[in-house]
Design a protein around this motif. Structure first.
Motif, PDB file in Angstrom:
ATOM      1  N   THR A 145       0.835  -1.208   0.000  1.00  0.00           N
ATOM      2  CA  THR A 145       0.000   0.000   0.000  1.00  0.00           C
ATOM      3  C   THR A 145       0.867   1.254   0.000  1.00  0.00           C
ATOM      4  OG1 THR A 145      -1.684  -1.211   1.251  1.00  0.00           O
ATOM      5  CG2 THR A 145      -1.879   1.198   1.178  1.00  0.00           C
ATOM      6  N   VAL A 146       1.947   1.244   0.785  1.00  0.00           N
ATOM      7  CA  VAL A 146       2.871   2.384   0.823  1.00  0.00           C
ATOM      8  C   VAL A 146       3.472   2.630  -0.560  1.00  0.00           C
ATOM      9  CG1 VAL A 146       5.066   3.214   1.763  1.00  0.00           C
ATOM     10  CG2 VAL A 146       3.383   2.137   3.270  1.00  0.00           C
ATOM     11  N   LYS A 147       3.817   1.576  -1.257  1.00  0.00           N
ATOM     12  CA  LYS A 147       4.362   1.733  -2.614  1.00  0.00           C
ATOM     13  C   LYS A 147       3.366   2.410  -3.541  1.00  0.00           C
ATOM     14  CE  LYS A 147       5.452  -2.569  -3.387  1.00  0.00           C
ATOM     15  NZ  LYS A 147       5.949  -3.777  -4.107  1.00  0.00           N
ATOM     16  N   VAL A 195       3.214   6.336  -2.240  1.00  0.00           N
ATOM     17  CA  VAL A 195       4.408   7.152  -2.502  1.00  0.00           C
ATOM     18  C   VAL A 195       4.743   7.160  -3.988  1.00  0.00           C
ATOM     19  CG1 VAL A 195       6.853   7.431  -1.965  1.00  0.00           C
ATOM     20  CG2 VAL A 195       5.261   6.674  -0.181  1.00  0.00           C
ATOM     21  N   ASN A 196       4.779   5.966  -4.576  1.00  0.00           N
ATOM     22  CA  ASN A 196       4.957   5.824  -6.023  1.00  0.00           C
ATOM     23  C   ASN A 196       6.247   6.471  -6.524  1.00  0.00           C
ATOM     24  OD1 ASN A 196       4.274   4.898  -8.565  1.00  0.00           O
ATOM     25  ND2 ASN A 196       3.016   6.693  -9.070  1.00  0.00           N
ATOM     26  N   THR A 197       7.370   6.137  -5.894  1.00  0.00           N
ATOM     27  CA  THR A 197       8.681   6.573  -6.365  1.00  0.00           C
ATOM     28  C   THR A 197       9.570   5.352  -6.546  1.00  0.00           C
ATOM     29  OG1 THR A 197       9.574   6.870  -4.126  1.00  0.00           O
ATOM     30  CG2 THR A 197       8.481   8.776  -5.154  1.00  0.00           C
ATOM     31  N   LYS A 198      10.633   5.535  -7.342  1.00  0.00           N
ATOM     32  CA  LYS A 198      11.526   4.409  -7.627  1.00  0.00           C
ATOM     33  C   LYS A 198      12.278   3.953  -6.383  1.00  0.00           C
ATOM     34  CE  LYS A 198      15.246   5.209  -9.955  1.00  0.00           C
ATOM     35  NZ  LYS A 198      16.174   5.543 -11.061  1.00  0.00           N
ATOM     36  N   ASP A 199      12.763   4.911  -5.608  1.00  0.00           N
ATOM     37  CA  ASP A 199      13.517   4.545  -4.403  1.00  0.00           C
ATOM     38  C   ASP A 199      12.624   3.838  -3.378  1.00  0.00           C
ATOM     39  OD1 ASP A 199      15.726   5.662  -5.541  1.00  0.00           O
ATOM     40  OD2 ASP A 199      15.688   7.505  -4.336  1.00  0.00           O
ATOM     41  N   CYS A 200      11.410   4.333  -3.226  1.00  0.00           N
ATOM     42  CA  CYS A 200      10.488   3.700  -2.290  1.00  0.00           C
ATOM     43  C   CYS A 200      10.165   2.274  -2.730  1.00  0.00           C
ATOM     44  CB  CYS A 200       9.210   4.522  -2.182  1.00  0.00           C
ATOM     45  SG  CYS A 200       7.952   3.784  -1.112  1.00  0.00           S
ATOM     46  N   GLU A 201       9.999   2.077  -4.017  1.00  0.00           N
ATOM     47  CA  GLU A 201       9.700   0.733  -4.511  1.00  0.00           C
ATOM     48  C   GLU A 201      10.877  -0.209  -4.302  1.00  0.00           C
ATOM     49  OE1 GLU A 201       8.039  -1.462  -8.564  1.00  0.00           O
ATOM     50  OE2 GLU A 201       8.295   0.705  -8.478  1.00  0.00           O
ATOM     51  N   THR A 202      12.094   0.293  -4.490  1.00  0.00           N
ATOM     52  CA  THR A 202      13.278  -0.539  -4.286  1.00  0.00           C
ATOM     53  C   THR A 202      13.397  -0.976  -2.831  1.00  0.00           C
ATOM     54  OG1 THR A 202      14.448   0.584  -6.091  1.00  0.00           O
ATOM     55  CG2 THR A 202      15.782  -0.635  -4.497  1.00  0.00           C
ATOM     56  N   ASN A 252      10.345  -3.307  -1.858  1.00  0.00           N
ATOM     57  CA  ASN A 252      10.485  -4.640  -2.440  1.00  0.00           C
ATOM     58  C   ASN A 252      11.607  -5.435  -1.781  1.00  0.00           C
ATOM     59  OD1 ASN A 252       8.380  -4.337  -4.234  1.00  0.00           O
ATOM     60  ND2 ASN A 252       9.670  -3.660  -5.932  1.00  0.00           N
ATOM     61  N   GLY A 253      12.704  -4.742  -1.451  1.00  0.00           N
ATOM     62  CA  GLY A 253      13.798  -5.425  -0.771  1.00  0.00           C
ATOM     63  C   GLY A 253      13.391  -5.939   0.598  1.00  0.00           C
ATOM     64  N   ILE A 254      12.643  -5.130   1.351  1.00  0.00           N
ATOM     65  CA  ILE A 254      12.158  -5.564   2.669  1.00  0.00           C
ATOM     66  C   ILE A 254      11.140  -6.690   2.524  1.00  0.00           C
ATOM     67  CG2 ILE A 254      10.887  -4.833   4.719  1.00  0.00           C
ATOM     68  CD1 ILE A 254      12.116  -2.069   4.362  1.00  0.00           C
ATOM     69  N   TYR A 314      -5.821   3.668  -6.813  1.00  0.00           N
ATOM     70  CA  TYR A 314      -4.414   3.593  -7.170  1.00  0.00           C
ATOM     71  C   TYR A 314      -4.210   2.634  -8.340  1.00  0.00           C
ATOM     72  CZ  TYR A 314      -3.623   5.771  -2.622  1.00  0.00           C
ATOM     73  OH  TYR A 314      -3.656   6.612  -1.539  1.00  0.00           O
ATOM     74  N   ASP A 315      -3.235   2.969  -9.160  1.00  0.00           N
ATOM     75  CA  ASP A 315      -2.927   2.100 -10.288  1.00  0.00           C
ATOM     76  C   ASP A 315      -2.105   0.893  -9.839  1.00  0.00           C
ATOM     77  OD1 ASP A 315      -4.190   3.827 -12.023  1.00  0.00           O
ATOM     78  OD2 ASP A 315      -2.375   5.021 -12.367  1.00  0.00           O
TER      79      ASP A 315
END
Length: 450
Positions: A374-376, A379-386, A389-391, A449-450
């Motif tokens: 949900t946070v992804k 926020v919808n940014t590349k760094d946040c997604e990285t 996803n890593g966590i 959200y998309d």
């Protein structure tokens, strides 16, 4: 009149004696039935993981510890070391006789005497440190193996799995981990513990628990339901459960056959080969710790360097290296939560057959993974997604497990009350999916959200 009453008295006494014997016999039967029920509850709940209680059992080697160890082994039909438990009919259907034949008495006496002699040399804190290092190293190896299986069977290579299908990306790793659990966690677990108790924990809880992931499976089904693919989501849940369940069955049967072949080659082959590799004294413990610390340092060092280089690109490689850094804490948390397995609820210990430690680990990891998804979206940014996803792939993938879940499920199916297996699976899956829907699906539907 007095003579008549005197004649009646022996009859009353005799009747009372028969009644007393009957009641005593009934109490013994009830007590024996209760003991069998308690043993079965313990066995099915502790079939997967019992946390640091395994260290206490093998360290102190008390009678109660021996009973606890036997309870775990009886969950898959192994004979008990304790003479009382050996005379008790196991409540769980046994494996073929070839894989449960006990060691000779001389071998048991020699091995146990040597263990008592050497165990006193190893401090208790060194046992824990060694175990945590084993879990960390094997946890990272499990993360790397899961990533490789995703790439191998994913759209880029074989194409058997996909994010858009009920054949989700983590299905191969869940099947492979469940299959290997039948080998290392059931049939050959006693043989591995003859070499090292920590190695057995590292392989089953560390490697196989991190190779498989319940939270990733649950999240993929949530994403399918959000897209309106409810049929795919339901199929993914049932197919994932059935294939993992049959994977551990196939693993147990093939391992049993392989062990039968080994025993045909020589009855004492396993005893002589494992005794030479036994890690039982302080010197060998220190040597193992040094090697594992070097491995852990290399794995973390390489992962950190590659993460720093790949983070700007935000690809799957960066997510993998971050996952290797945060994976070990997930394994440690799951291992400590396993203390709750076999404890039950309250002082009375009701519902002891439910592995609450595994249940809490899987449900909590699924909820946190849904929250990060949900946070992804927000926020919808590349760094946040990285980072997210890593966590998700590392910390939460290692916190949840399918291999242990399947070991418990399989033990329940083999018990005298197989309905518990399906009740346990339904509780775990339904709670995780329902809470995930509230945390992830509802915000996506309501906010668009998309």
């Amino acid at each position: 009149m007095d003579r008549e009453s005197d004649n009646l008295e022996p009859r009353r006494i005799g009747s009372f004696g028969h009644s007393s014997r009957f009641e005593a016999s009934l109490r013994r039967r009830t007590s024996g039935s209760q003991i069998n029920d308690d043993l079965e509850d313990d066995s099915v709940s502790n079939a997967g993981d019992i946390s640091d209680r395994a260290l206490h059992i093998n360290r102190h080697n008390t009678n109660s510890g021996r009973i606890q160890e036997d309870v775990v082994l009886q969950s898959y039909g192994f004979w008990s070391h304790d003479p009382i438990l050996s005379n008790t009919v196991s409540p769980v259907s046994p494996l073929p006789m070839e894989i449960i034949s006990p060691l000779s008495t001389d071998a048991i006496i020699h091995t146990e005497g040597k263990e008592r002699e050497n165990k006193t040399e190893v401090p208790w804190f060194l046992e824990y440190i060694t175990c945590l290092i084993y879990l960390a190293v094997f946890g990272i190896l499990g993360v790397l193996t899961r990533y490789l299986l995703q790439k191998l069977f994913g759209p880029g290579d074989i194409g058997a799995t996909s994010d858009k299908s009920y054949m989700y990306l983590d299905l191969p790793s869940n099947m492979v981990g469940s299959f290997l659990m039948g080998w290392w966690g059931v049939v050959f677990k006693r043989d591995i513990t003859k070499v090292s108790d920590h190695l057995a924990i590292g392989l089953t809880t560390g490697y196989l628990g991190s190779l498989t992931t319940f939270s990733g499976w649950n999240q993929k089904m949530l994403e399918l339901s959000v897209e309106g693919k409810w049929v795919f989501a339901v199929l993914g849940i049932f197919i994932g459960l059935i294939l993992a369940a049959y994977s551990i069955i196939f693993g147990v049967e093939t391992a049993a056959g392989f062990k039968w072949i080994l025993q045909r080659q020589g009855p004492n082959l396993d005893c002589t080969s494992t005794s030479n590799w036994k890690v039982a004294n302080l010197r060998r413990h220190l040597a193992v710790i040094i090697v594992l610390l070097l491995m852990l340092g290399v794995l973390w060092g390489v992962s950190g360097a590659l993460l720093k280089r790949e983070f700007g690109d935000g690809g799957s490689e960066a997510q993998l290296w971050l996952a290797c850094l945060v994976g070990p804490p997930g394994v440690w948390i799951r291992w400590f939560l396993a203390r709750l397995n076999g404890r039950g609820l309250g002082k009375s210990g009701s519902l002891k057959w439910v592995p609450f430690g595994t249940l809490i680990a899987n449900v909590s990891a699924a909820c946190i993974m849904a929250a990060l998804a949900t946070v992804k979206k927000v926020v919808n940014t590349k760094d946040c997604e990285t980072v997210a996803n890593g966590i998700q792939f590392g910390l939460l993938g290692c916190l949840s497990t399918v291999s242990t879940f399947m070991a418990e499920f399989h033990a329940m199916r083999q018990s005298s009350q197989p309905w518990r297996a399906y009740a346990y699976a339904m509780i775990t899956i339904s709670i995780s999916f329902a809470l995930g829907t509230l945390i992830y699906s509802v915000p996506v539907w309501t906010k668009g959200y998309d």
